[in-house]
Design an enzyme around this catalytic site. Structure first.
Site, PDB file in Angstrom:
ATOM      1  N   HIS A 116       0.862  -1.407  -0.043  1.00 58.76           N
ATOM      2  CA  HIS A 116      -0.213   0.042  -0.091  1.00 58.76           C
ATOM      3  C   HIS A 116       0.973   1.259   0.065  1.00 58.76           C
ATOM      4  O   HIS A 116       2.150   0.920   0.468  1.00 58.76           O
ATOM      5  CB  HIS A 116      -1.443   0.197   1.759  1.00 58.76           C
ATOM      6  CG  HIS A 116      -0.257   0.051   2.720  1.00 58.76           C
ATOM      7  ND1 HIS A 116      -0.549   1.151   2.919  1.00 58.76           N
ATOM      8  CD2 HIS A 116      -0.064  -0.378   3.211  1.00 58.76           C
ATOM      9  CE1 HIS A 116       0.506   1.280   4.339  1.00 58.76           C
ATOM     10  NE2 HIS A 116       0.708  -0.133   4.483  1.00 58.76           N
ATOM     11  N   ASP A 169      -0.821   4.187   0.901  1.00 57.49           N
ATOM     12  CA  ASP A 169      -1.370   5.315   1.908  1.00 57.49           C
ATOM     13  C   ASP A 169      -0.678   4.745   3.297  1.00 57.49           C
ATOM     14  O   ASP A 169       0.014   4.069   3.458  1.00 57.49           O
ATOM     15  CB  ASP A 169      -2.561   4.815   1.650  1.00 57.49           C
ATOM     16  CG  ASP A 169      -2.958   3.376   2.520  1.00 57.49           C
ATOM     17  OD1 ASP A 169      -2.311   2.765   1.715  1.00 57.49           O
ATOM     18  OD2 ASP A 169      -3.532   3.519   3.616  1.00 57.49           O
ATOM     19  N   ASP A 226       6.445   2.256   7.280  1.00 56.54           N
ATOM     20  CA  ASP A 226       5.620   1.316   6.884  1.00 56.54           C
ATOM     21  C   ASP A 226       4.196   2.138   5.560  1.00 56.54           C
ATOM     22  O   ASP A 226       3.361   3.199   6.117  1.00 56.54           O
ATOM     23  CB  ASP A 226       4.308   1.388   8.222  1.00 56.54           C
ATOM     24  CG  ASP A 226       3.299   0.930   7.725  1.00 56.54           C
ATOM     25  OD1 ASP A 226       2.579   0.207   6.870  1.00 56.54           O
ATOM     26  OD2 ASP A 226       2.076   1.180   8.754  1.00 56.54           O
ATOM     27  N   GLU A 265      -5.194   1.042   2.965  1.00 56.77           N
ATOM     28  CA  GLU A 265      -4.756   0.042   3.858  1.00 56.77           C
ATOM     29  C   GLU A 265      -5.204   0.730   5.185  1.00 56.77           C
ATOM     30  O   GLU A 265      -5.543  -0.010   6.122  1.00 56.77           O
ATOM     31  CB  GLU A 265      -3.860  -0.875   3.625  1.00 56.77           C
ATOM     32  CG  GLU A 265      -3.194  -2.086   4.142  1.00 56.77           C
ATOM     33  CD  GLU A 265      -2.523  -1.680   5.922  1.00 56.77           C
ATOM     34  OE1 GLU A 265      -2.756  -2.998   6.443  1.00 56.77           O
ATOM     35  OE2 GLU A 265      -2.221  -0.465   6.357  1.00 56.77           O
ATOM     36  N   GLU A 266      -4.666   1.750   5.495  1.00 56.00           N
ATOM     37  CA  GLU A 266      -4.275   2.560   6.648  1.00 56.00           C
ATOM     38  C   GLU A 266      -6.066   2.754   7.009  1.00 56.00           C
ATOM     39  O   GLU A 266      -6.246   2.992   8.558  1.00 56.00           O
ATOM     40  CB  GLU A 266      -3.346   3.403   6.141  1.00 56.00           C
ATOM     41  CG  GLU A 266      -2.335   3.290   6.546  1.00 56.00           C
ATOM     42  CD  GLU A 266      -1.306   2.086   7.126  1.00 56.00           C
ATOM     43  OE1 GLU A 266      -2.189   1.942   8.422  1.00 56.00           O
ATOM     44  OE2 GLU A 266      -0.252   2.505   7.015  1.00 56.00           O
ATOM     45  N   GLU A 319       4.302  -5.405   4.807  1.00 51.58           N
ATOM     46  CA  GLU A 319       4.518  -4.706   5.518  1.00 51.58           C
ATOM     47  C   GLU A 319       5.602  -4.697   6.577  1.00 51.58           C
ATOM     48  O   GLU A 319       6.225  -6.564   6.311  1.00 51.58           O
ATOM     49  CB  GLU A 319       2.725  -5.697   6.397  1.00 51.58           C
ATOM     50  CG  GLU A 319       1.985  -4.625   5.552  1.00 51.58           C
ATOM     51  CD  GLU A 319       1.175  -4.130   5.974  1.00 51.58           C
ATOM     52  OE1 GLU A 319       2.650  -2.791   6.882  1.00 51.58           O
ATOM     53  OE2 GLU A 319       0.517  -3.035   5.121  1.00 51.58           O
ATOM     54  N   HIS A 362       3.622   4.376  12.509  1.00 45.31           N
ATOM     55  CA  HIS A 362       2.726   5.763  13.065  1.00 45.31           C
ATOM     56  C   HIS A 362       3.003   6.535  14.118  1.00 45.31           C
ATOM     57  O   HIS A 362       2.589   6.675  14.583  1.00 45.31           O
ATOM     58  CB  HIS A 362       1.695   4.705  13.333  1.00 45.31           C
ATOM     59  CG  HIS A 362       0.584   3.948  12.037  1.00 45.31           C
ATOM     60  ND1 HIS A 362      -0.154   3.369  12.357  1.00 45.31           N
ATOM     61  CD2 HIS A 362       1.170   3.643  10.749  1.00 45.31           C
ATOM     62  CE1 HIS A 362      -0.764   2.628  11.311  1.00 45.31           C
ATOM     63  NE2 HIS A 362       0.057   2.630  10.430  1.00 45.31           N
TER      64      HIS A 362
END
Length: 394
Positions: free
Chosen positions: A80, A82, A113, A148-149, A177, A367
């Protein structure tokens, strides 16, 4: 566009291109559901290599299906573009989308990520073809989304549904990931626990607190319910899965006056569950508790994520030994197999009935403010991916 790239002190080749790819991706602000131009940029890289690329947008989500090769077996790389919001930019050492190089790390939102995983597979694919290999022995897919997030409704889920409609079968799927605990390759995810969020509202009777016999206080009722929910004896897990757990994440009774009983009390909770449970059995156990409390309630569920697990009926014929040998070749250590952590889009790929594994860089800063990836981890992952392609398609 990309600056401050410096050589690394390792005997690995072509690392400058890898760093440039990583930085260029991080510099594209792609907070969910915005792709930030990442997928068009990827197409510019993949098409000259011979990939047939299909970009399609669905409800504001950008998705990519790219394919090369004509052989009978098939491998997909799933990822992903995003990222989660950067938060307070003043908390960052460097602007969150600057992809600044510092102390042998690249800083930026998405560095770990998972734009690093995409950059590593891109460079590995280029290396594979530049070394004279091809994809005559099998098909290689890239499945990339910008959702995805977030809710994950129109991203990988939609991509997998499209593959099903087109009768495209995958033998194996590799998810980029961040899975490592300390350094790239130390952990491979072979499955994930399920997850589901719940919202529970108890209704009460408003009235003056000086006359408790005339009111029904939903906060007091909720206290008993919470005690019952947090006292559930879940399974303790197994070698394959961590145990099931329930966590209360929010409590609300609306605007209040200190001498008036509230009209309602609402809690939100999240359950992470093993393969011993499903949505129905989880709903049943919660409803049984509520019925035993004799309360008036409203229960809703959202964001269900089913668990998945790759089983190996024939280990030698699976992708797993290829992954393990590739990790050992690059790092000198064999990886730990795990199902820990949150959910991932691997759950959608698993509905195809294929093997699904997750292998990426260290996840210790994902994150967070000052999210970063070490150059050593980048190079190791690129080399692991290169070895996987060589072993699988040759």
């Amino acid at each position: 566009m990309t600056s401050n790239i410096v050589p690394i002190s390792r005997s690995k080749t072509n690392s400058l291109r890898l760093l440039r790819f990583t930085q260029e991706l991080i510099q594209k602000p792609s907070v969910t559901p915005n792709d930030g131009g990442c997928i068009p940029w990827l197409i510019e890289q993949l098409e000259p290599m011979g990939f047939q690329c299909q970009l399609f947008k669905l409800n504001g989500i950008t998705n990519l299906i790219a394919q090369i090769g004509e052989g009978s077996k098939s491998l997909a790389f799933l990822g992903h573009t995003d990222v989660v919001p950067e938060g307070d930019s003043e908390q960052w050492l460097f602007p969150p989308f600057s992809a600044q190089f510092h102390n042998n790390h690249i800083y930026g939102r998405g560095a770990a990520d998972m734009k690093s995983g995409i950059a590593c597979m891109l460079d590995a694919t280029k290396q594979y073809l530049e070394s004279g290999f091809d994809f005559s022995e099998g098909k290689f897919y890239w499945l990339i989304t910008s959702d995805e997030e977030g809710e994950a409704e129109y991203g990988t889920r939609a991509i997998i549904e499209y593959l099903k409609q087109e009768s495209i079968q995958l033998d194996a799927c590799l998810v980029g990931e961040p899975t490592a605990q300390k350094q790239t390759g130390d952990t491979i995810k072979i499955g994930r626990r399920g997850a589901i969020s719940g919202s529970l509202k108890l209704l009460g009777k408003v009235g003056h607190v000086a006359y408790p016999h005339h009111i029904k206080n939903p906060v007091h009722q909720m206290g008993n319910v919470i005690q019952s929910l947090t006292s559930i004896e879940w399974d303790e897990g197994s070698i394959d899965f961590p145990g099931t757990s329930l966590q209360i994440t929010h409590i609300d009774s609306g605007d209040f006056t200190d001498n008036v009983s509230p009209k309602f009390c609402e809690i939100h909770f999240n359950i992470r569950y093993s393969h011993h449970w499903c949505e129905k059995t989880l709903n049943d156990i919660i409803e049984n508790i509520l019925e035993s409390q004799a309360v008036s309630y409203q229960l809703t569920w959202e964001r269900p994520c089913a668990p998945y697990m790759t089983h190996h009926l024939n280990y030698e014929q699976s992708l797993l030994p290829v992954l393990e040998k590739s990790v050992f070749k690059s790092t000198g250590h064999y990886p730990k197999l795990s199902t820990s952590g949150g959910t991932s889009d691997g759950r959608f790929a698993a509905t195809l009935g294929c093997e699904v594994y997750e292998l990426g860089v260290c996840n210790s800063t994902i994150h967070q403010y000052n999210e970063c990836v070490s150059v050593n981890d980048l190079v190791s992952l690129r080399d692991i991916y290169s070895s996987i392609l060589e072993q699988y398609f040759n």
